[in-house]
Design a protein around this motif. Structure first.
Motif, PDB file in Angstrom:
ATOM      1  N   HIS A 105      33.493  21.609 -21.515  1.00  0.00           N
ATOM      2  CA  HIS A 105      33.902  20.984 -20.256  1.00  0.00           C
ATOM      3  C   HIS A 105      34.909  19.842 -20.479  1.00  0.00           C
ATOM      4  CE1 HIS A 105      32.883  20.260 -15.955  1.00  0.00           C
ATOM      5  NE2 HIS A 105      33.268  19.033 -16.248  1.00  0.00           N
ATOM      6  N   HIS A 119      38.942  19.216 -19.530  1.00  0.00           N
ATOM      7  CA  HIS A 119      39.519  18.035 -18.861  1.00  0.00           C
ATOM      8  C   HIS A 119      40.595  17.398 -19.740  1.00  0.00           C
ATOM      9  CE1 HIS A 119      37.207  17.849 -15.242  1.00  0.00           C
ATOM     10  NE2 HIS A 119      36.052  17.528 -15.794  1.00  0.00           N
ATOM     11  N   ASP A 169      33.636  11.797 -16.199  1.00  0.00           N
ATOM     12  CA  ASP A 169      33.168  12.506 -15.008  1.00  0.00           C
ATOM     13  C   ASP A 169      31.668  12.333 -14.861  1.00  0.00           C
ATOM     14  OD1 ASP A 169      32.076  14.238 -16.872  1.00  0.00           O
ATOM     15  OD2 ASP A 169      33.057  16.031 -16.107  1.00  0.00           O
ATOM     16  N   ASP A 208      36.840  19.007 -11.283  1.00  0.00           N
ATOM     17  CA  ASP A 208      36.514  20.231 -12.003  1.00  0.00           C
ATOM     18  C   ASP A 208      37.443  21.404 -11.689  1.00  0.00           C
ATOM     19  OD1 ASP A 208      34.643  18.946 -13.415  1.00  0.00           O
ATOM     20  OD2 ASP A 208      32.897  19.886 -12.485  1.00  0.00           O
TER      21      ASP A 208
HETATM   22 FE   LIG Z   1      33.973  17.531 -14.890  1.00  0.00          FE
END
Ligand SMILES: [Fe+2]
Length: 611
Positions: free
Chosen positions: A128, A132, A151, A334
């Motif tokens: 993840h 990003h 995040d 996201d």
């Molecule tokens: Fe995220």
């Protein structure tokens, strides 16, 4: 033959798809824009179809499909958290399990089905925060940079510092669940009565109405904050590990009562909490930025992750931080993970060379669908709309500028749709920032949203330092930086003692509609390279009025995803009090429409759940 990589984010919130062709971002879109369901988390079938169709491809033509996180690692975090808090988290565990068992644990199968079984290649899963980080660095205009991602949570990471150079990313530090700046901010979004994962923006907008009187208390009681910006949270105040609530009853005792119920009156307490958590967030982001600078030695910074949408904190990083320049991924949440996953695959996994573009490689973030004048004319004729068509661009731009200059509220739809949560001119509602009534009119009669929410200015890049505390080389094409309004443009307010929402009534500058109660503004700088038509409109407006500043707000009502098609735009225009609508070369005036009076605003608003 070009190498085609499809990036996908899905199954949490803000699902999206992105097509990268030989390293170039050629299309990207968020599913909510097609399904008209805000933050839609389902497999982005419409966004995928758009990405493929706009390049004349089918799923079978794809070389690689990349998913933006690693579902099994996420599941591991879920299990470990449950075990650590057992048995108190059983209800939460029980609530989440069906979706995991039905879908998330079978992501390859789900992706395969989503692509109609046509794609025969392999699926790549990036972490993840790698997604990003890739979305922040690779499209940036920097050969090398520090990369900051912050995040709520991915698999385990909630934040990271990396160093990017050329086509490589090197992860340096990670902050791990449950300690999370995104979740800390979301906990107070919940506590002040706004929706988590969508109301964070409102909390940031509310902050200037309050005083940060709880800042020290928050740092003392909730956090163990280190000088490098890393922290541990006292989880006894938070509920997200073992309940379906973001905060625990212990938090209530700290702030004199339970969380505000949504849609009830906002009191001074909520405003002060908003100001306090915003101040805490800014302090943490600044500390992390300094540490990132220290450990990478980079002169420039790139950012992504939901917290990078906190443009007040971003503005402080730019003004007070150690970096020369800051570039923030416009789709920092996201949805942008789809873009990052595809770019990570191309550069990091396939090891392809990277060419840095002077302006950036995000193309103004105008990566979504667009519509021809022929398509628009066919639609307008089908609904019996009365319109003006301008074959000549000069006349078109002049007409739009004239409408805005005479205090009309104009819906502006042109070019490709924006990728990211901000409207940047393609799917925007525009107005004159000098108008005294415009802030209230736009909030209450056009967008039907809370009166306290501020509006953002779009200003010609060449004029930015005349109005805001920004240098001309500090560009903000994606509206992700907040800057103070210049002293020279400010007006003395009648009573400095006004508190709370009463501050709204005070005229604070020569552009009051975009000046927030603390004299700040979320600036979008408009240049020819990123947004040529928008630039031409503001230039013409300036010739007429002397002002290079417009209000630019997203083309939607409260709870509605930003309009995507001419039909979405026309409906939103007809059901609200907008005066004029521009669809590419067509101008539609409300007063000309035969059935304008018969429309039921309430019925339209009821189509969208309140956000
Ligand atoms: Fe995220």
């Amino acid at each position: 033959m070009a190498v085609n990589i499809l990036g996908i984010s899905a199954y949490y919130h803000d699902s999206a798809a992105c097509l990268v062709q030989d390293g170039k971002i050629v299309a990207a879109a968020q599913e909510e824009r097609f399904t008209r369901k805000k933050h839609d988390y389902r497999f982005p079938e419409n966004a995928v179809e758009f990405c493929l169709e706009s390049s004349g491809l089918q799923a079978s033509d794809l070389d690689l499909v990349t998913f933006y996180d690693k579902p099994l690692l996420k599941f591991d975090r879920l299990l470990e958290t449950y075990i650590a808090y057992a048995p108190s988290g059983f209800k939460l565990f029980q609530m989440g399990m069906p979706l995991w068992l039905r879908q998330k644990l079978h992501t390859p199968r789900e992706l395969d089905a989503g692509l109609g079984g046509q794609y025969k290649g392999r699926f790549v899963f990036t972490e993840h925060h790698e997604s990003h980080a890739a979305s922040a660095f690779y499209p940036s205009p920097f050969e090398e940079a520090a990369i900051l991602t912050l995040d709520g949570v991915g698999e385990w990471a909630t934040g990271s510092i990396s160093f990017g150079r050329g086509n490589r990313l090197e992860m340096k530090k990670e902050l791990r669940f449950p300690h999370s700046l995104g979740l800390l901010y979301s906990a107070f979004t919940y506590f002040t009565g706004f929706k988590v994962n969508s109301g964070e923006y409102k909390l940031m907008g509310l902050a200037p109405y309050g005083e940060p009187i709880y800042k020290d208390l928050m740092i003392e009681k909730l956090l163990d904050l280190k000088d490098d910006g890393s922290f541990r949270m006292d989880m006894s105040y938070f509920g997200y590990c073992n309940s379906d609530l973001m905060t625990s009853p212990k938090m209530d005792s700290l702030f004199g009562g339970p969380p505000r119920q949504s849609e009830t009156d906002i009191t001074q307490r909520e405003m002060d909490i908003a100001a306090s958590i915003q101040a805490v967030t800014e302090e943490i982001v600044l500390k992390i930025a300094h540490y990132a600078h220290q450990i990478t030695g980079a002169r420039n910074l790139t950012m992504a992750g939901g917290v990078a949408l906190n443009c007040v904190a971003n503005g402080r990083v730019l003004r007070e931080g150690p970096f020369d320049q800051v570039w923030i991924q416009p789709a920092a949440g996201d949805a942008g993970g789809a873009l990052g996953a595809a770019l990570f695959t191309w550069y990091e996994l396939l090891d392809k060379p990277r060419e840095v573009m002077a302006e950036d490689s995000q193309f103004g973030s105008l990566l979504g669908p667009c519509y021809s004048n022929d398509e628009i004319r066919a639609y307008l004729d089908s609904v019996g709309a009365v319109y003006h068509f301008h074959g000549d661009d000069e006349k078109l731009v002049d007409h739009i500028a004239e409408l805005i200059a005479t205090e009309n509220v104009v819906g502006h739809f042109s070019d490709r749709a924006e990728f990211g949560p901000r409207a940047l001119g393609s799917r925007s509602i525009l107005g004159d920032a000098r108008s005294l009534e415009m802030q209230e009119t736009m909030n209450l009669k056009i967008k039907f949203r809370e009166s306290f929410r501020p509006f953002a200015p779009a200003i010609l890049r060449e004029d930015v330092d005349e109005y805001f505390e920004m240098r001309c080389d500090e560009i903000s094409p994606y509206m992700l930086l907040v800057a103070p309004v210049k002293q020279e443009k400010r007006l003395a307010v009648e009573s400095e003692s006004a508190r709370g929402l009463d501050k709204l009534k005070q005229v604070r500058s020569s552009v009051p509609a975009i000046t927030h109660v603390d004299y700040s503004a979320r600036v979008q700088t408009i240049d020819v390279q990123h947004h040529p038509r928008f630039h031409a409109i503001i230039e013409r407006f300036k010739e007429k009025t002397g002002s290079p500043v417009l209000i630019n707000t997203s083309f939607n009502v409260r709870g509605e995803p930003i309009v995507n098609t001419p039909e979405d735009a026309f409906r939103c225009f007809m059901f609200t009090n907008m005066d004029a609508l521009v669809l590419e070369s067509f101008i539609i005036l409300k007063q000309d429409q035969p059935n304008a009076k018969e429309i039921d605003v309430e019925a339209y608003l009821a189509e969208f759940a309140l956000d």
